[in-house]
Scaffold this motif. Structure first.
Motif: not given
Length: 314
Positions: A149-158, A111, A314
């Protein structure tokens, strides 16, 4: 106004002093130690040395941004699991904050690299960018409408763990057929070694005398000689990489999608055939506005610059 950015890697801790426009004013790196306290102290030392080289007082920085691999909890500033760093549920942001006397934030390294490219690299004039990094795995990050962009749980974009071959190669995440298993440098090396085993007369053996000597360049170098086995490896690799890139374009429609990492050094030999596939398969291929595919520009500096500016975007 300036910020401190830290890119934590399994080999080196890299620090930089960055201004609000993403310009590096000074930087320093040294080997990464093992263990939580040692890593925190190494970060503080690298930050202080980078500030000295930039001719500024580290205490005058607005904040410290940390880019870490592994599983992280940015909200709590915790590195949950980063085994190559020897960290397990470590409140690293708080530890670094205490050592430097500055607010500290934590972000995933992919990120942070995407944010660096957005601010100061391939996406500098854009409002949205997706960055893909081809290394041991496939890293990806996105900045959409000017926000990370990270997703609501900060695990987005894997993105490396979206499946492109159902029931395909096993991936380190536990799934089968992940993009990472094919499009990473690791996947390319695996394909090259398989082709060498199947074709003992291939020119691949000229560029890698043993399977252990294979790297991400081997198949491309041999393909330039016209070797059919090498060309097949490259064509399959480009097709698999393009599959994921088309998926990302169709999902996010970013202004820019940049590709970095070691394999990206092949330049247009890699990107030109992917553009041809986008011209056939991208959903908006007939539209007036389309995503621009290009190389990443910042190299190893992307993580430092992005980490420094995480508090801003952020």
């Amino acid at each position: 106004m300036y910020y401190i950015g830290i890119d934590l890697g399994g080999t080196n801790v890299a620090a930089g002093i960055v201004d609000g426009g993403g310009r590096l004013l000074g930087q320093f790196s040294h080997p990464t130690p093992k263990g939580a306290q040692a890593v925190a102290e190494a970060v503080a030392h690298a930050a202080q040395e980078a500030a000295r080289r930039a001719g500024v007082d580290p205490a005058g920085a607005q904040s410290v941004g940390l880019a870490s691999p592994g599983s992280i909890d940015p909200a709590g500033g915790i590195v949950e699991h980063a085994f190559n760093l020897g960290l397990d549920h470590v409140p690293l942001a708080g530890m670094v904050s205490d050592l430097l006397g500055l607010p500290a934030v934590l972000e995933n390294d992919a990120n942070a690299a995407a944010l660096g490219e957005f601010v100061a690299g391939a996406g500098k004039e854009a409002r949205s960018l997706v960055a893909v990094t081809l290394g041991t795995g496939v890293g990806a990050g996105a900045v959409l409408d000017g926000k990370l962009y990270t997703g609501f749980n900060y695990a987005g974009m894997e993105a490396g763990h979206m499946v492109i071959h159902r029931g395909g190669r096993p991936c380190t995440c536990g799934r089968l057929g992940c993009w990472e298993a094919y499009a990473s440098a690791t996947g390319l090396i695996s394909s090259t070694r398989a082709a060498m085993a199947a074709h003992p007369d291939s020119a691949l053996w000229t560029f890698a005398p043993t399977p252990e000597a294979v790297d991400g360049k081997t198949a491309f170098d041999a393909a330039r000689t016209g070797d059919p086995a090498a060309r097949a490896v490259v064509e399959d690799y480009v097709g698999d990489l393009a599959c994921g890139i088309v998926n990302l374009v169709n999902l996010f429609q970013p202004e820019v999608l940049c590709v970095g990492g070691g394999v990206s050094k092949q330049g247009e030999a890699l990107l030109a055939p992917i553009r041809a596939i986008l011209d056939r398969e991208e959903f908006t291929r007939d539209g007036a506005r389309r995503t621009r595919l290009c190389p990443a520009r910042l190299g190893n500096d992307a993580g430092i610059i992005g980490a420094a500016l995480v508090p801003v975007y952020r």
